[in-house]
Design an enzyme around this catalytic site. Sequence first.
Site, PDB file in Angstrom:
ATOM      1  N   ARG A  74      20.948  42.609  53.571  1.00 43.52           N
ATOM      2  CA  ARG A  74      19.845  41.950  54.264  1.00 43.52           C
ATOM      3  C   ARG A  74      20.183  40.491  54.520  1.00 43.52           C
ATOM      4  O   ARG A  74      20.835  39.848  53.691  1.00 43.52           O
ATOM      5  CB  ARG A  74      18.566  42.033  53.426  1.00 43.52           C
ATOM      6  N   SER A 143      25.229  41.545  44.223  1.00 44.42           N
ATOM      7  CA  SER A 143      24.766  42.282  43.042  1.00 44.42           C
ATOM      8  C   SER A 143      25.834  43.169  42.425  1.00 44.42           C
ATOM      9  O   SER A 143      25.655  44.383  42.243  1.00 44.42           O
ATOM     10  CB  SER A 143      23.527  43.097  43.414  1.00 44.42           C
ATOM     11  N   ASP A 196      21.053  40.051  42.286  1.00 46.34           N
ATOM     12  CA  ASP A 196      19.659  40.333  42.625  1.00 46.34           C
ATOM     13  C   ASP A 196      18.715  40.163  41.443  1.00 46.34           C
ATOM     14  O   ASP A 196      17.535  39.839  41.627  1.00 46.34           O
ATOM     15  CB  ASP A 196      19.511  41.719  43.248  1.00 46.34           C
TER      16      ASP A 196
END
Length: 281
Positions: A74, A143, A196
Amino acid sequence: MAEQQVVADLRENCATPASLLRDVAAAMADEMCAGLEKEGGSRVKMLLSYVDKLPTGREEGLFYGLDLGGTNFRVLKVQLGGNDKHVISRESRELAIPPHLMSGSSSELFGFIASELAKFVADEEQGTSLSNGKTRELGFTFSFPVRQRSVASGTLVKWTKAFSIEDAVGKDVVAELQTAMQKQGLDMHVAALINDAVGTLAGARYYDEDVVAGVIFGTGTNAAYVEKANAIPKWEGELPNSGEMVINMEWGNFYSCHLPVTEYDQSLDNESLNPGEQVKL
């Protein structure tokens, strides 16, 4: 009847009575302490994030974010307005990563991400564009286990989930992304590297000063929390002024003999790209 028996067996194999949960919690606490004691001291890596200050909710300005942690990534642009307004505007885009890039080369993966990030920036509304000569600042959520030496650099320890890009292991992922952005002609600087779990903690702290931990349950699972800096024996150098350090636990690698391992866990592990890495059989 056969289906009922399968369900009954699965329920029995995965039972979690309070006594078992206490044993698992004690084992986790032991692993955490061992991980804070020294590098490589535990399967739970307890990585230093080099984030010693979290958001207060008073932040203002235009910020960009890139989140890479699974089969999708994203990109985000957010305008923060401080105490009274908080988030003024927010734009984001989510894209799937082509499967062949998850086991290709580092330059191919980061080249694809930088290309899509450049397209996102090019689509900005005129009203939110930066003034000429000002470099865009980017927060990079990555992550996967990295060993950091600063808040804006970190070498990849290993891949997890569906990724297996050998030439990226041991490299600085920020440098890889920065190089890819430069090739795209994108004037953007990576200001911070986090995962994350740390990002979740920071995002929650933005709205609530009492938040002390962030937990992820997604493609993988992980947690980050605020630790006292003087309680980290493996810490080297001067302690941060805040007296605190956010720890990226990497608890997805936690193993305890008390945890149940079913035939389904074994089958899933055997078919993964990294068999034996996330479960001890």
